[in-house]
Design a protein around this motif. Structure first.
Motif, mmCIF file in Angstrom:
data_model
loop_
_atom_site.group_PDB
_atom_site.id
_atom_site.type_symbol
_atom_site.label_atom_id
_atom_site.label_comp_id
_atom_site.label_asym_id
_atom_site.label_seq_id
_atom_site.Cartn_x
_atom_site.Cartn_y
_atom_site.Cartn_z
ATOM 1 N N ARG A 34 11.254 83.956 9.837
ATOM 2 C CA ARG A 34 12.379 84.846 10.966
ATOM 3 C C ARG A 34 11.220 85.366 12.014
ATOM 4 O O ARG A 34 11.340 85.236 13.059
ATOM 5 C CB ARG A 34 13.323 85.555 10.129
ATOM 6 N N LYS A 35 10.060 86.605 11.459
ATOM 7 C CA LYS A 35 9.526 86.954 12.358
ATOM 8 C C LYS A 35 8.617 86.144 13.586
ATOM 9 O O LYS A 35 8.390 85.751 14.293
ATOM 10 C CB LYS A 35 9.073 88.267 11.991
ATOM 11 N N PRO A 90 11.133 81.227 13.916
ATOM 12 C CA PRO A 90 12.054 81.295 13.612
ATOM 13 C C PRO A 90 12.805 80.016 14.389
ATOM 14 O O PRO A 90 13.219 80.364 14.160
ATOM 15 C CB PRO A 90 12.589 82.618 14.604
ATOM 16 N N GLN A 102 19.425 81.539 12.552
ATOM 17 C CA GLN A 102 18.474 82.510 13.715
ATOM 18 C C GLN A 102 18.246 82.401 15.246
ATOM 19 O O GLN A 102 16.576 83.027 15.393
ATOM 20 C CB GLN A 102 17.130 81.303 13.067
ATOM 21 N N SER A 146 16.077 85.709 15.784
ATOM 22 C CA SER A 146 15.248 86.134 15.472
ATOM 23 C C SER A 146 13.774 85.625 16.489
ATOM 24 O O SER A 146 12.981 85.591 16.674
ATOM 25 C CB SER A 146 14.819 85.338 14.087
#
Length: 214
Positions: A45-46, A49, A166, A169
């Motif tokens: 997700r970092k 994403p 997401q 993100s």
């Protein structure tokens, strides 16, 4: 796995302040087993994403819509844990946390289902078809993901869900990589004429590109 993030970062190096970025987003989907999902979901997700990641309880989370009220849903998830229901081999260490995550994201599952039902031509059999796919999953989870999931209604909902789940993100990634005024929204694509697609838009800011994501 890093094609979209690397593309965005490369483009941003050559963009001037005020230039616009627009992406028609259709996420690629992966479903991870318990240990991999638990250990890598935050990293994905970092750093990417844009890639749709599904927990081992995605299909169970969709099935939870058929259980009404708080008590009904609690009883359902308790039965999932007691019967060790999952496509992947059960992992006692992480199952509790992933069930909690599934319950917290259940409202997004419901929103994804509603969005897809609204976008598709009116069909009274929408929910019935979804239940048929869920029964196929229950009968043979591995065969479902191998032979049925691709091109299914469940896959469409999975794509919708991952974008909803997401999008914060995605915004954070773009903001870290030289963009502002980031929007993730369903609208028409004026470049190719496609209707009701997910569009990611952003404006290049004046900041140098961070090295955090390298």
């Amino acid at each position: 796995m890093m094609l979209m993030p690397n593309t965005v970062r490369n483009l941003s190096q050559y963009m001037k302040e005020g230039d616009s970025l627009e992406i028609e987003h259709l996420p690629f989907i992966s479903c991870f087993d318990f240990k991999i999902y638990h250990s890598s979901a935050i990293t994905f997700r970092k750093y990417n994403p844009f890639h749709g990641i599904l927990s081992p309880f995605f299909m169970e989370n969709m099935d939870a819509r058929n259980h009404v009220g708080v008590d009904g849903k609690v009883a359902y998830w308790r039965s999932v844990k007691e019967r060790k229901v999952s496509f992947f081999p059960w992992d006692e260490e992480t199952s509790g946390g992933l069930i909690h995550e599934a319950t917290c994201s259940h409202h997004l599952i419901l929103q994804a289902i509603q969005n897809i039902e609204t976008l598709l031509p009116i069909d009274q059999k929408f929910q019935a078809r979804l239940n048929i796919e869920n029964n196929l999953y229950k009968a043979n989870p591995r065969n479902f993901f191998s032979n049925v999931f691709i091109g299914s209604l469940s896959e469409l909902i999975a794509m919708e869900f991952t974008v909803l789940n997401q999008q914060d993100s995605i915004k954070a990634f773009l903001e870290r990589n030289g963009f502002k005024e980031v929007k993730v929204e369903r609208r028409d694509n004026s470049y190719n004429g496609r209707k009701n697609v997910w569009m990611i838009s952003a404006i290049r800011n004046a900041e140098p590109i961070s090295k955090d994501d390298l």
